[in-house]
Write an enzyme that holds these catalytic residues in place. Structure first.
Site, mmCIF file in Angstrom:
data_model
loop_
_atom_site.group_PDB
_atom_site.id
_atom_site.type_symbol
_atom_site.label_atom_id
_atom_site.label_comp_id
_atom_site.label_asym_id
_atom_site.label_seq_id
_atom_site.Cartn_x
_atom_site.Cartn_y
_atom_site.Cartn_z
ATOM 1 C CD GLU A 133 33.695 33.029 37.868
ATOM 2 O OE1 GLU A 133 33.349 31.906 37.426
ATOM 3 O OE2 GLU A 133 32.911 33.855 38.368
ATOM 4 C CB ALA A 136 34.783 32.243 32.971
ATOM 5 N N GLY A 137 37.754 33.299 31.439
ATOM 6 C CA GLY A 137 38.599 34.477 31.311
ATOM 7 C C GLY A 137 38.160 35.300 30.120
ATOM 8 C CG PHE A 162 44.620 34.677 36.542
ATOM 9 C CD1 PHE A 162 45.598 33.853 37.076
ATOM 10 C CD2 PHE A 162 43.906 34.217 35.445
ATOM 11 C CE1 PHE A 162 45.850 32.595 36.526
ATOM 12 C CE2 PHE A 162 44.149 32.968 34.886
ATOM 13 C CZ PHE A 162 45.117 32.155 35.434
ATOM 14 C CB THR A 164 45.610 43.282 39.213
ATOM 15 O OG1 THR A 164 45.993 42.567 38.042
ATOM 16 C CG2 THR A 164 46.607 44.405 39.482
ATOM 17 C CD GLN A 249 39.611 55.504 31.427
ATOM 18 O OE1 GLN A 249 39.039 56.336 30.754
ATOM 19 N NE2 GLN A 249 39.810 55.660 32.715
ATOM 20 C CD GLU A 250 40.013 46.292 31.398
ATOM 21 O OE1 GLU A 250 38.793 46.547 31.385
ATOM 22 O OE2 GLU A 250 40.462 45.182 31.688
ATOM 23 N N GLY A 347 73.918 41.122 25.885
ATOM 24 C CA GLY A 347 74.644 39.857 26.005
ATOM 25 C C GLY A 347 74.210 39.103 27.257
HETATM 26 C C1 LIG Z 1 49.241 38.998 35.891
HETATM 27 C C2 LIG Z 1 47.780 38.941 35.555
HETATM 28 C C3 LIG Z 1 46.924 39.884 36.090
HETATM 29 C C4 LIG Z 1 45.555 39.807 35.837
HETATM 30 N N1 LIG Z 1 44.696 40.702 36.434
HETATM 31 C C5 LIG Z 1 43.350 40.492 36.342
HETATM 32 C C6 LIG Z 1 42.444 41.263 37.116
HETATM 33 O O1 LIG Z 1 42.834 42.197 37.839
HETATM 34 N N2 LIG Z 1 41.134 40.978 37.044
HETATM 35 C C7 LIG Z 1 40.644 39.975 36.253
HETATM 36 O O2 LIG Z 1 39.444 39.770 36.247
HETATM 37 N N3 LIG Z 1 41.473 39.223 35.503
HETATM 38 C C8 LIG Z 1 42.817 39.451 35.543
HETATM 39 N N4 LIG Z 1 43.671 38.669 34.804
HETATM 40 C C9 LIG Z 1 43.123 37.615 33.965
HETATM 41 C C10 LIG Z 1 43.239 37.893 32.473
HETATM 42 O O3 LIG Z 1 42.421 38.963 32.099
HETATM 43 C C11 LIG Z 1 42.890 36.604 31.742
HETATM 44 O O4 LIG Z 1 43.946 35.688 32.000
HETATM 45 C C12 LIG Z 1 42.716 36.791 30.246
HETATM 46 O O5 LIG Z 1 41.556 37.534 29.976
HETATM 47 C C13 LIG Z 1 42.621 35.445 29.498
HETATM 48 O O6 LIG Z 1 41.707 34.594 30.080
HETATM 49 P P1 LIG Z 1 42.117 33.068 30.420
HETATM 50 O O7 LIG Z 1 43.378 33.142 31.202
HETATM 51 O O8 LIG Z 1 40.970 32.398 31.035
HETATM 52 O O9 LIG Z 1 42.463 32.436 29.020
HETATM 53 P P2 LIG Z 1 41.420 31.695 28.005
HETATM 54 O O10 LIG Z 1 40.216 32.540 27.840
HETATM 55 O O11 LIG Z 1 41.231 30.297 28.472
HETATM 56 O O12 LIG Z 1 42.284 31.700 26.677
HETATM 57 C C14 LIG Z 1 43.274 30.721 26.345
HETATM 58 C C15 LIG Z 1 43.786 30.996 24.931
HETATM 59 O O13 LIG Z 1 42.694 30.870 24.015
HETATM 60 C C16 LIG Z 1 42.575 32.039 23.248
HETATM 61 N N5 LIG Z 1 41.157 32.295 22.939
HETATM 62 C C17 LIG Z 1 40.115 32.360 23.807
HETATM 63 N N6 LIG Z 1 38.991 32.644 23.151
HETATM 64 C C18 LIG Z 1 39.319 32.771 21.838
HETATM 65 C C19 LIG Z 1 38.595 33.084 20.656
HETATM 66 N N7 LIG Z 1 37.274 33.343 20.698
HETATM 67 N N8 LIG Z 1 39.269 33.138 19.490
HETATM 68 C C20 LIG Z 1 40.594 32.898 19.442
HETATM 69 N N9 LIG Z 1 41.343 32.616 20.531
HETATM 70 C C21 LIG Z 1 40.711 32.562 21.716
HETATM 71 C C22 LIG Z 1 43.163 33.126 24.100
HETATM 72 O O14 LIG Z 1 43.554 34.249 23.311
HETATM 73 C C23 LIG Z 1 44.325 32.415 24.756
HETATM 74 O O15 LIG Z 1 45.412 32.422 23.870
HETATM 75 C C24 LIG Z 1 45.054 38.779 35.000
HETATM 76 C C25 LIG Z 1 45.943 37.851 34.448
HETATM 77 C C26 LIG Z 1 47.274 37.907 34.715
HETATM 78 C C27 LIG Z 1 48.168 36.846 34.144
#
Ligand SMILES: Cc1cc2nc3c(=O)[nH]c(=O)nc-3n(C[C@H](O)[C@H](O)[C@H](O)COP(=O)(O)OP(=O)(O)OC[C@H]3O[C@@H](n4cnc5c(N)ncnc54)[C@H](O)[C@@H]3O)c2cc1C
Length: 385
Positions: A133, A136-137, A162, A164, A249-250, A347
């Site tokens: 969301e 929330a990721g 995000f 897919t 698996q993922e 290059g």
């Molecule tokens: C092209 C693409 C396809 C995607 N497909 C899907 C999909 O099909 N379904 C779906 O649900 N999601 C999907 N995603 C989302 C993806 O899984 C998330 O972007 C990812 O899990 C990171 O979440 P966030 O973007 O909210 O980053 P955040 O959670 O905000 O993280 C930001 C930074 O903080 C770091 N961080 C966060 N928590 C910690 C911690 N505890 N310790 C240290 N560092 C931390 C992270 O590593 C990152 O560097 C997709 C993303 C992209 C770009």
């Protein structure tokens, strides 16, 4: 034979060699010729899913009684390697077949399996999983989407980003809270058939750094009425456990894509440096080129052996989350490193969009971010110390 020259891995039986040939032929004839057009349009064709379904390249690991090919994760891996080696980096089929369909197979009721799996296998239904969301990721316990009980069913509200397959998907597994007060124990997976779902809306197809023709999108659910049977499995509150159990698996699927793309990068680069000349000799004749590619090939070989070890363990049912996380983190990092070094050997041409290595460089970056960032992978590995 792969560019690494390794013997066939133990997990790859004779029938899988045939499947590999069949997949490579089909992709080369039907999908690869479309890539330029998809690239220009910024989105793949919906019809590609039906082509894959007809060729038996969707849901290869799903039992025949549910319309799949009756294979195992080994079959999925062979197909996923073929996608990566053919340059179909952006295709959402590994997620559809290797994540969405297995959730339904493992946690669905008999009725849910019969209803959805055969259509996922033909490509009539395209699967997506909507966890992330805007707020929330990595921290999935923080999802705000809710599925509130209403009569016999649920009312779903929330926005996802995000996702897919977001523009084409018509079967979406949504992570939502059925009990917002219960933390992780209040999370459930709801399966939304979007074709007639009032209140469901697709947002933008997001513009990205790479994976140009992947239809990664925002999705919105506003008062979407769902029947009780939309809950995946028979019990509420199981979503977090379901998500956690399928993580190995993922992560392995991302690792497979990484090693497939590494092999492609090396193959393209070796061919290029043999042809291209400077100072009266082939680029390959410079010791720098030889040493760079010798290092890349060595690391790729180590990566491939570890990948195959993980695949073998996963097929036998013994791959733990920490080891799968090592594969995801290490191989996606390696992919970025090797593709960057290969690009340098092209290059200026390596920077041009029409050279596949340039697109591979952009496509590679997200592998360190999605399916759990590589930092999250290290957290998981650290828990095993
Ligand atoms: C092209 C693409 C396809 C995607 N497909 C899907 C999909 O099909 N379904 C779906 O649900 N999601 C999907 N995603 C989302 C993806 O899984 C998330 O972007 C990812 O899990 C990171 O979440 P966030 O973007 O909210 O980053 P955040 O959670 O905000 O993280 C930001 C930074 O903080 C770091 N961080 C966060 N928590 C910690 C911690 N505890 N310790 C240290 N560092 C931390 C992270 O590593 C990152 O560097 C997709 C993303 C992209 C770009």
């Amino acid at each position: 034979m792969s560019v690494l020259g390794l013997p066939r891995p133990a997990w790859m039986s004779e029938d899988l060699v045939m499947l590999e040939e069949q997949a490579e032929r089909l992709l080369a004839a039907e999908l690869v010729p479309q890539i330029e057009r998809w690239h220009d349009a910024g989105i793949m064709d919906r019809s590609a899913w039906t082509v894959l379904g007809e060729a038996g390249l969707l849901c290869a690991g799903i039992p025949e009684e549910y319309g799949g090919a009756g294979g195992s994760f080994a079959h999925e891996t062979v197909i996923n390697l073929a996608f990566a080696r053919a340059g179909l980096d952006a295709i959402g089929a590994p997620l559809h077949s290797g994540i969405v369909a297995p959730y339904i197979l493992r946690y669905g009721t008999q009725e849910q399996k019969r209803r959805w799996l055969p259509k996922l296998a033909t490509g009539e239904l395209i699967g997506a999983i909507a966890m992330s969301e805007p707020g929330a990721g990595s921290d999935l316990q923080g999802v705000k989407a809710t599925a509130k009980k209403s009569g016999n069913g649920y009312v779903l509200n929330g926005s996802k980003t995000f996702i897919t397959n977001g523009q084409h998907a018509n079967l979406i597994i949504v992570v939502a809270k059925t009990d917002p007060a219960a933390g992780a124990k209040g999370i459930s997976l709801l399966v939304v058939e979007t074709d007639d779902a009032a209140g469901f809306r697709r947002g933008r197809k997001l513009k990205k750094l790479g994976m140009d023709w992947a239809d990664t999108s925002e999705l919105f659910f506003e008062e979407v009425a769902l029947p009780a049977e939309a809950l995946l499995g028979a019990q509420e509150g199981q979503g977090f456990i379901q998500l956690m159990s399928d993580l190995p698996q993922e992560r392995l699927i991302v690792a497979t894509a990484a090693i497939g793309m590494i092999e492609r990068a090396l193959r393209l680069t070796i061919a290029y440096v043999k042809e291209r000349k400077a100072f009266g000799q082939a680029i390959l004749d410079f010791q720098n080129t030889q040493f760079t590619l010798a290092e890349c090939k060595s690391e790729a070989t180590i990566g491939r052996v570890f990948h195959d070890h993980c695949v073998e363990r996963h097929i036998a049912g013994g791959l733990d989350t920490a080891t799968a996380s090592m594969a995801k983190y290490w191989l996606s990092d390696l992919q970025n490193k090797i593709v960057d070094r290969c690009l340098q050997l092209f290059g200026g041409y390596g920077y041009m969009d029409e050279y596949p290595i340039s697109r591979m460089y952009r496509d590679a970056r997200v592998q360190r971010i999605y399916a759990g960032t590589n930092e999250i992978m290290k957290l998981v590995i650290a828990r095993s110390l």
